[in-house]
Design a protein around this motif. Structure first.
Motif, PDB file in Angstrom:
ATOM      1  N   LEU A  24     -17.156  33.069 -20.721  1.00 32.11           N
ATOM      2  CA  LEU A  24     -18.391  32.697 -21.400  1.00 32.11           C
ATOM      3  C   LEU A  24     -19.531  33.580 -20.904  1.00 32.11           C
ATOM      4  N   PRO A  25     -20.506  33.885 -21.763  1.00 28.85           N
ATOM      5  CA  PRO A  25     -21.652  34.695 -21.332  1.00 28.85           C
ATOM      6  C   PRO A  25     -22.388  34.094 -20.133  1.00 28.85           C
ATOM      7  N   SER A  26     -22.464  32.774 -20.070  1.00 31.26           N
ATOM      8  CA  SER A  26     -23.153  32.136 -18.949  1.00 31.26           C
ATOM      9  C   SER A  26     -22.416  32.385 -17.635  1.00 31.26           C
ATOM     10  N   HIS A  27     -21.092  32.490 -17.679  1.00 26.29           N
ATOM     11  CA  HIS A  27     -20.317  32.773 -16.472  1.00 26.29           C
ATOM     12  C   HIS A  27     -20.533  34.221 -16.030  1.00 26.29           C
ATOM     13  N   GLN A  28     -20.527  35.130 -16.979  1.00 30.79           N
ATOM     14  CA  GLN A  28     -20.774  36.536 -16.646  1.00 30.79           C
ATOM     15  C   GLN A  28     -22.178  36.715 -16.076  1.00 30.79           C
ATOM     16  N   ILE A 105     -11.191  17.554 -22.731  1.00 34.55           N
ATOM     17  CA  ILE A 105     -12.053  17.541 -23.920  1.00 34.55           C
ATOM     18  C   ILE A 105     -13.483  17.898 -23.533  1.00 34.55           C
ATOM     19  N   PHE A 106     -13.956  17.360 -22.420  1.00 32.99           N
ATOM     20  CA  PHE A 106     -15.307  17.677 -21.950  1.00 32.99           C
ATOM     21  C   PHE A 106     -15.421  19.149 -21.560  1.00 32.99           C
ATOM     22  N   ARG A 107     -14.385  19.700 -20.958  1.00 29.59           N
ATOM     23  CA  ARG A 107     -14.434  21.107 -20.562  1.00 29.59           C
ATOM     24  C   ARG A 107     -14.501  22.015 -21.795  1.00 29.59           C
ATOM     25  N   ALA A 108     -13.816  21.647 -22.860  1.00 31.01           N
ATOM     26  CA  ALA A 108     -13.782  22.477 -24.068  1.00 31.01           C
ATOM     27  C   ALA A 108     -15.009  22.283 -24.956  1.00 31.01           C
ATOM     28  N   ASN A 109     -15.754  21.186 -24.755  1.00 31.19           N
ATOM     29  CA  ASN A 109     -16.925  20.884 -25.589  1.00 31.19           C
ATOM     30  C   ASN A 109     -18.085  20.461 -24.685  1.00 31.19           C
ATOM     31  N   GLN A 110     -18.463  21.356 -23.794  1.00 30.52           N
ATOM     32  CA  GLN A 110     -19.360  20.969 -22.714  1.00 30.52           C
ATOM     33  C   GLN A 110     -20.723  20.498 -23.208  1.00 30.52           C
ATOM     34  N   HIS A 206     -13.857  16.200 -35.134  1.00 33.75           N
ATOM     35  CA  HIS A 206     -12.666  17.040 -35.141  1.00 33.75           C
ATOM     36  C   HIS A 206     -11.810  16.862 -33.900  1.00 33.75           C
ATOM     37  N   ILE A 207     -12.327  16.198 -32.875  1.00 33.75           N
ATOM     38  CA  ILE A 207     -11.607  16.052 -31.613  1.00 33.75           C
ATOM     39  C   ILE A 207     -10.676  14.849 -31.675  1.00 33.75           C
ATOM     40  N   VAL A 288     -20.591  26.184 -13.982  1.00 31.08           N
ATOM     41  CA  VAL A 288     -21.771  26.839 -14.546  1.00 31.08           C
ATOM     42  C   VAL A 288     -22.041  26.210 -15.908  1.00 31.08           C
ATOM     43  N   LEU A 289     -23.190  25.609 -16.072  1.00 30.96           N
ATOM     44  CA  LEU A 289     -23.505  24.885 -17.297  1.00 30.96           C
ATOM     45  C   LEU A 289     -23.859  25.843 -18.433  1.00 30.96           C
ATOM     46  N   PRO A 290     -23.683  25.410 -19.678  1.00 26.14           N
ATOM     47  CA  PRO A 290     -24.054  26.252 -20.824  1.00 26.14           C
ATOM     48  C   PRO A 290     -25.533  26.631 -20.783  1.00 26.14           C
ATOM     49  N   LYS A 291     -25.841  27.780 -21.312  1.00 24.27           N
ATOM     50  CA  LYS A 291     -27.218  28.261 -21.321  1.00 24.27           C
ATOM     51  C   LYS A 291     -28.124  27.269 -22.049  1.00 24.27           C
ATOM     52  N   GLY A 292     -29.246  26.956 -21.429  1.00 19.46           N
ATOM     53  CA  GLY A 292     -30.223  26.071 -22.046  1.00 19.46           C
ATOM     54  C   GLY A 292     -29.956  24.595 -21.853  1.00 19.46           C
ATOM     55  N   PHE A 293     -28.857  24.240 -21.210  1.00 26.28           N
ATOM     56  CA  PHE A 293     -28.543  22.821 -21.042  1.00 26.28           C
ATOM     57  C   PHE A 293     -29.376  22.236 -19.902  1.00 26.28           C
ATOM     58  N   HIS A 294     -29.982  21.070 -20.133  1.00 24.21           N
ATOM     59  CA  HIS A 294     -30.824  20.414 -19.136  1.00 24.21           C
ATOM     60  C   HIS A 294     -29.975  19.409 -18.357  1.00 24.21           C
ATOM     61  N   LYS A 295     -29.763  19.686 -17.082  1.00 26.02           N
ATOM     62  CA  LYS A 295     -28.934  18.816 -16.258  1.00 26.02           C
ATOM     63  C   LYS A 295     -29.709  17.638 -15.692  1.00 26.02           C
ATOM     64  N   ILE A 296     -31.033  17.651 -15.792  1.00 28.28           N
ATOM     65  CA  ILE A 296     -31.874  16.544 -15.350  1.00 28.28           C
ATOM     66  C   ILE A 296     -32.629  16.013 -16.569  1.00 28.28           C
ATOM     67  N   ARG A 297     -32.478  14.718 -16.843  1.00 29.84           N
ATOM     68  CA  ARG A 297     -33.118  14.144 -18.030  1.00 29.84           C
ATOM     69  C   ARG A 297     -33.746  12.792 -17.683  1.00 29.84           C
ATOM     70  N   TYR A 298     -34.761  12.424 -18.468  1.00 28.90           N
ATOM     71  CA  TYR A 298     -35.544  11.216 -18.201  1.00 28.90           C
ATOM     72  C   TYR A 298     -35.394  10.244 -19.372  1.00 28.90           C
ATOM     73  N   TYR A 299     -35.222   8.975 -19.025  1.00 30.17           N
ATOM     74  CA  TYR A 299     -35.021   7.956 -20.054  1.00 30.17           C
ATOM     75  C   TYR A 299     -35.824   6.708 -19.702  1.00 30.17           C
ATOM     76  N   GLY A 300     -35.949   5.832 -20.695  1.00 25.39           N
ATOM     77  CA  GLY A 300     -36.632   4.569 -20.468  1.00 25.39           C
ATOM     78  C   GLY A 300     -38.085   4.762 -20.105  1.00 25.39           C
ATOM     79  N   LEU A 301     -38.526   4.109 -19.047  1.00 20.45           N
ATOM     80  CA  LEU A 301     -39.925   4.165 -18.635  1.00 20.45           C
ATOM     81  C   LEU A 301     -40.339   5.562 -18.203  1.00 20.45           C
ATOM     82  N   TRP A 302     -39.376   6.418 -17.805  1.00 19.30           N
ATOM     83  CA  TRP A 302     -39.687   7.779 -17.383  1.00 19.30           C
ATOM     84  C   TRP A 302     -39.578   8.794 -18.523  1.00 19.30           C
ATOM     85  N   HIS A 303     -39.241   8.338 -19.719  1.00 17.14           N
ATOM     86  CA  HIS A 303     -39.181   9.256 -20.853  1.00 17.14           C
ATOM     87  C   HIS A 303     -40.600   9.736 -21.192  1.00 17.14           C
TER      88      HIS A 303
END
Length: 381
Positions: A24-28, A105-110, A206-207, A288-303
């Motif tokens: 993947l480009p992100s790995h390179q 499945i998660f690895r193939a559709n991260q 499709h999965i 290595v996460l996909p490009k642009g993916f946000h690994k920290i997210r806020y929900y509920g009262l912190w949204h």
């Protein structure tokens, strides 16, 4: 100390020759950035001590989020920004784990699957907490995605920091959770499982999903974390900016293998794992996460859309002064950090003589930037 960059310098060439076309480009990009980080290739600055004349070269960082040397300043700034959002209340740590049957499945559709897991985990916590039997208000949830085990195996799971209480619908009342209890974990696991199943069927029709995974119990843990600002900072230091492995865990490297240490959780003891250099790279890069993916997210009262409600809650605590006081000793201590010290600064004390102060004398050009300029000049008519 052996660094991940040292491992890459020894084994990346052969790994790219074998897998480069399928990577993947992100790995390179991760390989390239980590190899260039804090080297002359990225440019930097030269400082000289006004007392002893000693010169220090400080090279720029790559700023790749998978690099173990690039997060000290970023983490510090982010933590300072979080201080203004904290509430003086108890917090809980909720962990949800993907069953083994779904990991391929998660690895193939991260990108899709990671987002589904994070959202489902947070929504399940918020939905149960709104039940008057448990909290009866909207809690704040900060979710962080991790995909690794101590031995770098693929193991996607989400860590959630949850406020020990929630705001009423109008934001005028704070409803605290019970002591050492937020929501029932069995009910949380079942609700999470249903939300993930529904979201996967809708977003990824499709999965082919294994039937057994929807009848087995999912692994969910919920534990009290601590009080106030210290609890939040401990949580963030431990989970928010970690990468799969820190440089300090790599203990040995030879021509063909890499040895690193890991903690055996049940035995609470450190062990060592020795694998080939190619296998080390494979294990590291799968996190290595996909490009642009946000690994920290806020929900509920912190949204972000709930900022006004959160502001009213903070004002409520300030006016009533009823929130639990912060215990400077509460919360677990941070584990070994994934970050390393950044470069020197103008006016800093000289590390060579310890007397003089450093003065900036020149800038080292970024080799990559100059290469781009030269290529553009060559294309000019």
């Amino acid at each position: 100390m052996i660094e991940i960059a040292d491992v890459f310098r020894r084994f990346a060439g052969d790994y790219l020759d074998s897998h480069g076309d399928a990577m993947l480009p992100s790995h390179q990009r991760a390989i390239i950035d980590i190899l260039r980080c804090q080297t002359a290739e990225l440019g930097g600055h030269v400082y000289r001590c006004g007392e002893c004349g000693h010169e220090i070269f400080s090279y720029h960082s790559c700023r790749n989020r998978n690099c173990p040397k690039c997060h000290t300043g970023q983490t510090r700034r982010w933590l300072e920004a979080r201080r203004a959002e904290m509430l003086p209340v108890d917090h809980f740590h909720v962990t949800v784990t993907v069953p083994e049957e779904l990991r391929d499945i998660f690895r193939a559709n991260q990108k899709a699957c990671y987002s589904i897991l994070m959202k489902a985990a947070a929504e399940a916590v918020i939905e149960l907490a709104r039940d008057p039997k448990f909290v009866g208000g909207t809690v704040g949830v900060l979710a962080v995605l991790h995909t690794w085990t101590q031995q770098l195996f693929f193991h996607p799971h989400v860590h959630c920091l949850v406020t020990g209480g929630g705001a009423s619908e109008d934001g005028a009342t704070w409803r605290p959770a019970r002591k050492d209890f937020l929501v029932p974990t069995r009910a949380l696991a079942r609700l999470l499982r249903g939300k993930v199943m529904e979201a996967l069927a809708k977003r990824c029709p499709h999965i082919h999903l294994p039937e057994a995974v929807w009848t087995k119990d999912w692994v969910v843990h919920c534990t009290p974390w601590g009080k106030g600002e210290r609890a939040v900072l401990d949580y963030l230091a431990r989970y928010a900016f970690r990468i799969a492995i820190a440089n300090c865990r790599i203990v040995e490297m030879d021509e063909t293998t890499v040895t690193f240490r890991y903690k055996k959780r049940k035995a609470r003891r450190w062990r060592t794992c020795r694998i080939t250099g190619e296998e080390f790279m494979r294990r590291f890069l799968q996190h290595v996460l996909p490009k642009g993916f946000h690994k920290i997210r806020y929900y509920g009262l912190w949204h972000p859309c709930k900022r006004e409600s959160a502001r009213r809650v903070r004002l409520l605590f300030q006016l009533e002064n009823t929130g639990p006081s912060e215990d400077p000793q509460s919360g677990p201590e941070a584990q070994d950090q994934d970050e390393e010290p950044t470069g020197v600064r103008e006016g800093a004390l000289c590390p060579h003589c310890g007397k003089g102060h450093l003065v900036h004398i020149r800038t080292i050009a970024n080799h990559l930037a100059w290469a781009k300029i030269e290529r553009s000049r060559a294309l000019e008519p």
